[in-house]
Design a protein around this motif. Structure first.
Motif, mmCIF file in Angstrom:
data_model
loop_
_atom_site.group_PDB
_atom_site.id
_atom_site.type_symbol
_atom_site.label_atom_id
_atom_site.label_comp_id
_atom_site.label_asym_id
_atom_site.label_seq_id
_atom_site.Cartn_x
_atom_site.Cartn_y
_atom_site.Cartn_z
ATOM 1 N N ALA A 83 39.444 55.084 43.527
ATOM 2 C CA ALA A 83 38.115 54.451 43.463
ATOM 3 C C ALA A 83 37.130 55.329 42.698
ATOM 4 O O ALA A 83 36.283 54.827 41.943
ATOM 5 N N PHE B 99 43.052 37.055 40.343
ATOM 6 C CA PHE B 99 42.933 38.464 39.971
ATOM 7 C C PHE B 99 43.833 38.786 38.774
ATOM 8 O O PHE B 99 43.465 39.594 37.912
ATOM 9 N N TRP C 64 42.110 37.588 35.719
ATOM 10 C CA TRP C 64 41.010 38.503 35.428
ATOM 11 C C TRP C 64 41.522 39.779 34.760
ATOM 12 O O TRP C 64 40.880 40.313 33.859
ATOM 13 N N PRO D 3 34.340 39.630 37.367
ATOM 14 C CA PRO D 3 33.741 40.859 37.913
ATOM 15 C C PRO D 3 34.499 42.089 37.404
ATOM 16 O O PRO D 3 35.341 42.654 38.107
ATOM 17 N N PRO E 104 33.882 45.360 36.928
ATOM 18 C CA PRO E 104 33.959 46.590 37.732
ATOM 19 C C PRO E 104 34.915 46.469 38.926
ATOM 20 O O PRO E 104 35.663 47.406 39.222
ATOM 21 N N LYS E 105 34.897 45.319 39.604
ATOM 22 C CA LYS E 105 35.777 45.128 40.762
ATOM 23 C C LYS E 105 37.242 45.086 40.349
ATOM 24 O O LYS E 105 38.109 45.600 41.051
ATOM 25 N N LEU F 167 38.263 48.593 39.607
ATOM 26 C CA LEU F 167 38.369 49.309 40.877
ATOM 27 C C LEU F 167 39.702 49.011 41.546
ATOM 28 O O LEU F 167 40.403 49.922 41.994
ATOM 29 N N GLY F 168 40.062 47.736 41.600
ATOM 30 C CA GLY F 168 41.332 47.358 42.221
ATOM 31 C C GLY F 168 42.528 47.926 41.491
ATOM 32 O O GLY F 168 43.506 48.368 42.111
#
Length: 346
Positions: A122, A213, A216, A233, A235-236, A239-240
């Motif tokens: 993260a 996802f 994305w 999204p 950034p998300k 992050l994942g």
């Protein structure tokens, strides 16, 4: 009354050429190469297809494969993680040190190591997104930080750069069933890491091909600005992906730790490039937006077969590095060629 006008058929309804569809698959080149290497070592080396031989190169491939699949997802998303290799050693050392030196329960240490790995992943994502720095630079810094901590702290606590005595830790044998056990299959001894490899590859493929996802991830890797404008999204997603790579590093660290019951401060160093090579050989483009989990798994299989095939053939092991460089260059050129041919054939 029928109209005399000729209605042109919608291009989307035209059935695609099966060969074009096949060529568009990222893993097709790796599958052909894997078959060629399998045949080559099967013919030239007697031990290669024996039950013991197959067990050896499948296990070796599984450890690289788990990480290669996670790295492939990140590369499809347009990023790199050069701390992926050292993460395997860091998590194993953490569990080894806190259980053997400080008496902390192994049932607490193993999930705590996962939490730490995810936190580092993260942090990598946070720095990449917030600062705009290339992930190559950010994760290279993380690599050096973790490498220094592994060496310095391990030596300060244990007096050496390795951790031993895991077999005497209460609960070790039970946890070993999850990460270090094996079972017989068709005369072979299959280690549990192979099962983890299959599960991770299957799960990653399902996520990429069947979930939002996954869409994305391809969008972010292809064009992050366009993806952001379309509501992705970014950034998300990053992050994942970074946390997935770190989590895979934890898993491989546990698989190695509970297989050999020792942890080395140098474990995983240098292997981050092997993961990237496996992903590229499996069809991932270095610029992102294209690739597959299955392809990365096949790339790892190629590396595992070659690694052990050279040993079985009693060749100079230094040839492995030359093979890796050649394989990387040929994979990149082949992927570009296949993509151009597939698009031209549409």
């Amino acid at each position: 009354m029928t109209s005399a006008m000729t209605v042109s058929q919608d291009d989307r309804l035209v059935k695609a050429n099966p060969m074009v569809v096949l060529l568009r698959r990222p893993e097709i080149g790796a599958a052909v190469a894997a078959l060629a290497i399998l045949l080559f070592f099967s013919i030239t080396t007697e031990a290669f297809l024996t039950p013991a031989g197959v067990s050896t190169w499948i296990y070796s491939s599984s450890l690289f494969g788990i990480m290669a699949v996670a790295v492939a997802l990140l590369m499809i998303g347009g990023e790199f993680d050069l701390s992926a290799g050292v993460m395997t050693g860091s998590t194993a050392l953490f569990v080894g040190v806190v259980t053997t030196q400080w008496g902390i329960s192994i049932w607490f240490a193993v999930p705590a190591a996962l939490v730490i790995a995810l936190a580092i992943g993260a942090w990598n994502a946070f720095l990449v997104v917030r600062t705009g720095l290339p992930s190559f630079i950010v994760t290279l810094a993380t690599f050096f930080i973790l490498q220094g901590i592994n060496l310095a702290l391990t030596k300060m606590i244990t007096g050496t750069v390795q951790v031993q005595g895991m077999r005497q830790v209460p609960g070790y044998d039970t946890v070993k069933l999850i990460f270090g056990s094996s079972f017989p299959l068709f005369g072979m001894t299959i280690k549990i890491a192979v099962v983890w490899w299959i599960v991770i590859t299957t799960l990653a493929t399902a996520i990429l091909m069947r979930t939002k996802f996954g869409n994305w991830t391809f969008a972010v890797g292809g064009d992050p600005d366009s993806a952001r404008e379309n509501g992705v999204p970014v950034p998300k997603v990053k992050l994942g992906l970074f946390m997935t790579t770190a989590g895979a590093g934890w898993l491989v660290g546990m698989l190695q730790l509970f297989d050999v019951s020792t942890a080395q401060a140098t474990t995983g160093i240098g292997e981050e490039f092997i993961y990237i090579i496996c992903a590229v050989v499996g069809g991932c483009l270095l610029m992102g937006g294209f690739g597959s989990a299955i392809g990365a798994a096949i790339g790892a299989l190629i590396y595992g077969m070659t690694l052990q095939g050279i040993v079985f053939a009693q060749w100079d092991n230094n040839w492995l590095k030359a093979f890796l460089g050649t394989m990387l260059l040929m994979a990149v050129m082949a992927n570009l060629y296949i993509n151009k041919r597939a698009r031209a054939a549409v």
